[in-house]
Design a protein around this motif. Structure first.
Motif, PDB file in Angstrom:
ATOM      1  N   MET A   1     100.672  66.809 -11.291  1.00  0.00           N
ATOM      2  CA  MET A   1     100.522  66.137 -10.229  1.00  0.00           C
ATOM      3  C   MET A   1     100.911  64.692 -10.643  1.00  0.00           C
ATOM      4  O   MET A   1     101.059  64.083 -11.720  1.00  0.00           O
ATOM      5  N   PHE A   2     101.789  64.020  -9.562  1.00  0.00           N
ATOM      6  CA  PHE A   2     102.326  62.655  -9.750  1.00  0.00           C
ATOM      7  C   PHE A   2     101.384  61.703  -9.580  1.00  0.00           C
ATOM      8  O   PHE A   2     100.435  61.654  -8.926  1.00  0.00           O
ATOM      9  N   VAL A   3     101.432  60.483 -10.409  1.00  0.00           N
ATOM     10  CA  VAL A   3     100.484  59.450 -10.608  1.00  0.00           C
ATOM     11  C   VAL A   3     101.413  58.059 -10.128  1.00  0.00           C
ATOM     12  O   VAL A   3     102.406  57.930 -10.507  1.00  0.00           O
ATOM     13  N   LEU A   4     100.725  57.625  -9.036  1.00  0.00           N
ATOM     14  CA  LEU A   4     101.399  56.360  -8.260  1.00  0.00           C
ATOM     15  C   LEU A   4     100.414  55.380  -8.534  1.00  0.00           C
ATOM     16  O   LEU A   4      98.987  55.368  -8.379  1.00  0.00           O
ATOM     17  N   ASP A   5     101.033  54.050  -8.800  1.00  0.00           N
ATOM     18  CA  ASP A   5     100.289  52.719  -9.026  1.00  0.00           C
ATOM     19  C   ASP A   5     100.685  51.727  -7.946  1.00  0.00           C
ATOM     20  O   ASP A   5     101.823  51.202  -7.913  1.00  0.00           O
ATOM     21  N   GLU A   6      99.419  51.456  -6.962  1.00  0.00           N
ATOM     22  CA  GLU A   6      99.800  50.757  -6.143  1.00  0.00           C
ATOM     23  C   GLU A   6     100.059  49.226  -6.467  1.00  0.00           C
ATOM     24  O   GLU A   6     100.514  48.068  -5.794  1.00  0.00           O
ATOM     25  N   ASN A   7      99.582  48.907  -7.708  1.00  0.00           N
ATOM     26  CA  ASN A   7      99.770  47.496  -8.530  1.00  0.00           C
ATOM     27  C   ASN A   7     101.225  47.279  -8.995  1.00  0.00           C
ATOM     28  O   ASN A   7     101.582  46.130  -9.153  1.00  0.00           O
ATOM     29  N   GLU A   8     101.860  48.285  -9.042  1.00  0.00           N
ATOM     30  CA  GLU A   8     103.339  48.002  -9.681  1.00  0.00           C
ATOM     31  C   GLU A   8     104.048  47.439  -8.480  1.00  0.00           C
ATOM     32  O   GLU A   8     103.788  47.604  -7.309  1.00  0.00           O
ATOM     33  N   GLU A   9     105.129  46.584  -8.830  1.00  0.00           N
ATOM     34  CA  GLU A   9     106.153  46.091  -8.260  1.00  0.00           C
ATOM     35  C   GLU A   9     106.991  46.877  -7.519  1.00  0.00           C
ATOM     36  O   GLU A   9     107.352  46.699  -6.352  1.00  0.00           O
ATOM     37  N   MET A  10     107.171  48.032  -8.452  1.00  0.00           N
ATOM     38  CA  MET A  10     108.033  49.097  -7.681  1.00  0.00           C
ATOM     39  C   MET A  10     107.506  49.786  -6.521  1.00  0.00           C
ATOM     40  O   MET A  10     106.097  50.263  -6.606  1.00  0.00           O
ATOM     41  N   PRO A  11     108.136  49.898  -5.267  1.00  0.00           N
ATOM     42  CA  PRO A  11     107.775  50.893  -4.239  1.00  0.00           C
ATOM     43  C   PRO A  11     107.021  52.146  -4.592  1.00  0.00           C
ATOM     44  O   PRO A  11     107.677  52.846  -5.431  1.00  0.00           O
ATOM     45  N   LYS A  26     113.875  67.513 -16.600  1.00  0.00           N
ATOM     46  CA  LYS A  26     113.245  67.821 -17.963  1.00  0.00           C
ATOM     47  C   LYS A  26     113.286  69.616 -17.857  1.00  0.00           C
ATOM     48  O   LYS A  26     112.702  70.099 -18.883  1.00  0.00           O
ATOM     49  N   GLY A  27     112.939  69.869 -16.504  1.00  0.00           N
ATOM     50  CA  GLY A  27     112.716  71.461 -16.479  1.00  0.00           C
ATOM     51  C   GLY A  27     111.253  71.642 -15.923  1.00  0.00           C
ATOM     52  O   GLY A  27     110.991  73.031 -15.668  1.00  0.00           O
ATOM     53  N   ASP A  28     110.534  70.849 -15.905  1.00  0.00           N
ATOM     54  CA  ASP A  28     109.223  71.049 -15.415  1.00  0.00           C
ATOM     55  C   ASP A  28     108.865  71.354 -14.053  1.00  0.00           C
ATOM     56  O   ASP A  28     108.094  72.166 -13.718  1.00  0.00           O
ATOM     57  N   LEU A  77     118.872  71.491  -9.581  1.00  0.00           N
ATOM     58  CA  LEU A  77     119.558  70.360 -10.746  1.00  0.00           C
ATOM     59  C   LEU A  77     120.951  70.436 -10.337  1.00  0.00           C
ATOM     60  O   LEU A  77     121.529  71.480 -10.462  1.00  0.00           O
ATOM     61  N   PRO A  78     121.251  69.205 -10.014  1.00  0.00           N
ATOM     62  CA  PRO A  78     122.889  69.033  -9.841  1.00  0.00           C
ATOM     63  C   PRO A  78     123.523  69.652 -11.041  1.00  0.00           C
ATOM     64  O   PRO A  78     123.388  69.390 -12.139  1.00  0.00           O
ATOM     65  N   LEU A  79     124.886  69.876 -10.929  1.00  0.00           N
ATOM     66  CA  LEU A  79     125.795  70.619 -11.799  1.00  0.00           C
ATOM     67  C   LEU A  79     125.939  69.412 -12.781  1.00  0.00           C
ATOM     68  O   LEU A  79     125.788  69.852 -14.262  1.00  0.00           O
ATOM     69  N   MET A  80     126.217  68.217 -12.585  1.00  0.00           N
ATOM     70  CA  MET A  80     126.519  67.235 -13.518  1.00  0.00           C
ATOM     71  C   MET A  80     125.355  66.843 -14.377  1.00  0.00           C
ATOM     72  O   MET A  80     125.354  66.993 -15.875  1.00  0.00           O
ATOM     73  N   GLU A  81     124.225  66.911 -14.097  1.00  0.00           N
ATOM     74  CA  GLU A  81     123.033  66.884 -14.927  1.00  0.00           C
ATOM     75  C   GLU A  81     122.907  68.066 -15.670  1.00  0.00           C
ATOM     76  O   GLU A  81     122.533  67.980 -16.751  1.00  0.00           O
TER      77      GLU A  81
END
Length: 473
Positions: A1-11, A26-28, A77-81
């Protein structure tokens, strides 16, 4: 599950985008895995659906998600990655900086655009598309002078914007401007070995001609560009000019002077090398047609993609008069391509799908704002203590101090305050023609919000008295 922080400056959408992207790399999250719908993921994370869709759109544009109609989004997963992951290639380490560079806070030396101003995600997605959809191109050597499809895109572009009318076969794609100049030297060797150049001019161009055995004939300029009256007394293989934004003075050659120069080339049976760099960065004037449009059989037209994209792309092009195309083919027709297929194909897609035009319009508007702020800040801080040249086009301006000071002193004083400025002495072939106290400010690599602070530091650096206080203006 993804964890988002509304207090972060990042949108929030950027947080979600980065977490999904990292899990795919990472392959997860395995390639082919179907992601939750934007509605379902928004409900689970208790965020708006628009936030999820923004993250999905960004991932899709970079090739990390594939949207299948009526099915949803699937991880990819893009080929370059994938190659980086397989070979254990990490992020490249930054080059070691010189001690002087470490002291620079605001850099007016950079000729490139700022990294934040380029759509790297779109470029990366198109690069991945080349690997997926154009595999056969990697298995062929290709035409040394450029992929036909890219030459066709360039043909349309320069006709629409610069009134350069030519056949696609006349367009030669090379790995940078200096490389194209090398090719020009090779097709001009049966002419006399003199090249007329504006004085001052870009020193690397002068060196390229000299390294190929040509003698430079410096021609003084007036307020309209290269002085035609001085050209009339010279016998030269070609005259090299930068009419859209003369380097480094910033003079824009008017239409009348361009017509006059074209007539000179016709009457003297010689060539003009028209380096149309920065031609799109015209701010306060209407676009002036290229010299090529007045005299196509006597003009070698040159352009580059580095000004609007990034120097590392290493793609420039030239349009040769038909009589010179055959000479170049005789010498290089058996060579391998001058520019890798991947670079050419990505650039072609970038142009064909409309991203080039969109990026060009956006960049021009942004650079105009940056120019306005720079000129306004300089006039506010220095009043009438300086001359400012070349403000109507390009990505740089010239600043000349009205007080007694050398170029070296201006550069050293600016460096002490953490500001990098570029010298100009190297642009003159005749040292007696040099101007004192003249430096060049490249603003393309600066962020808009950095400009006023950088100019304030220049004022503190340049207008000190012996006690270190700033002089009253």
């Amino acid at each position: 599950m993804f964890v988002l922080d509304e207090n972060e400056e990042m949108p929030l959408y950027v947080q979600l985008y980065q977490q999904i992207k990292n899990d795919i790399i990472k392959g997860d999250i395995k390639s082919g895995t179907k992601l939750l719908s934007s509605r379902k993921l928004a409900m689970d994370l208790r965020i708006s659906r628009n936030t999820v869709e923004l993250a999905y759109d960004k991932l899709s544009s970079e090739g990390f998600l594939i949207s299948r109609p009526h099915q949803g989004y699937y991880a990819e997963l893009p080929l370059m990655e994938a190659l980086d992951k397989q070979e254990g290639i990490g992020k490249p380490q930054l080059e070691l900086e010189s001690q002087d560079d470490k002291n620079i806070i605001y850099d007016f030396q950079n000729k490139r655009l700022h990294p934040d101003e380029f759509p790297f995600g779109r470029w990366k997605a198109l690069t991945n598309k080349c690997f997926l959809d154009y595999k056969n191109g990697f298995l062929q050597y290709g035409c040394p002078f450029g992929e036909p499809s890219l030459r066709a895109e360039i043909q349309r572009h320069i006709y629409h914007h610069r009134q350069v009318k030519c056949q696609a076969k006349q367009i030669i794609i090379g790995s940078g401007t200096q490389f194209c100049l090398e090719l020009i030297c090779h097709v001009l060797t049966d002419q006399n070995m003199n090249i007329a150049m504006e004085e001052p001019a870009y020193n690397r161009t002068r060196m390229t001609f000299q390294n190929n055995g040509f003698h430079i004939r410096p021609i003084q300029m007036d307020e309209h560009g290269i002085d035609i009256s001085q050209l009339k007394n010279k016998t030269v293989a070609a005259a090299y000019v930068t009419p859209s934004h003369q380097y480094p003075t910033g003079i824009i050659m008017p239409k009348t002077r361009r017509v006059e120069l074209a007539e000179w080339a016709k009457c003297n049976d010689t060539f003009i090398i028209e380096d149309d760099y920065n031609c799109c960065f015209q701010y306060d004037i209407n676009s002036i047609p290229s010299i090529h449009s007045f005299c196509s059989d006597r003009v070698i037209y040159m352009g580059t993609f580095s000004d609007l994209l990034f120097p590392a792309i290493g793609v420039s092009y030239m349009v040769l008069p038909e009589q010179l195309v055959d000479k170049l083919c005789e010498r290089y027709c058996h060579d391998t391509t001058f520019v890798p297929f991947l670079t050419q194909k990505t650039l072609e897609l970038f142009m064909r799908e409309g991203f080039w035009e969109k990026h060009m319009r956006k960049t021009i508007l942004h650079q105009r704002k940056k120019r306005d702020v720079l000129v306004k800040s300089l006039r506010h801080e220095f009043k009438d203590k300086i001359h400012i040249w070349g403000t109507h086009a390009g990505l740089h301006i010239l600043v000349q101090a009205k007080w007694a000071v050398t170029e070296e002193e201006l550069i050293a004083q600016a460096n002490e305050m953490g500001v990098g400025v570029q010298p100009t002495a190297e642009f003159w072939s005749c040292t007696q023609n040099m101007k004192n106290g003249l430096v060049l400010l490249n603003y393309g690599g600066m962020l808009l919000e950095q400009v006023p602070a950088a100019v304030k530091l220049l004022r503190q650096a340049w207008l000190k008295n012996e006690k270190g206080a700033v002089k009253e203006l």
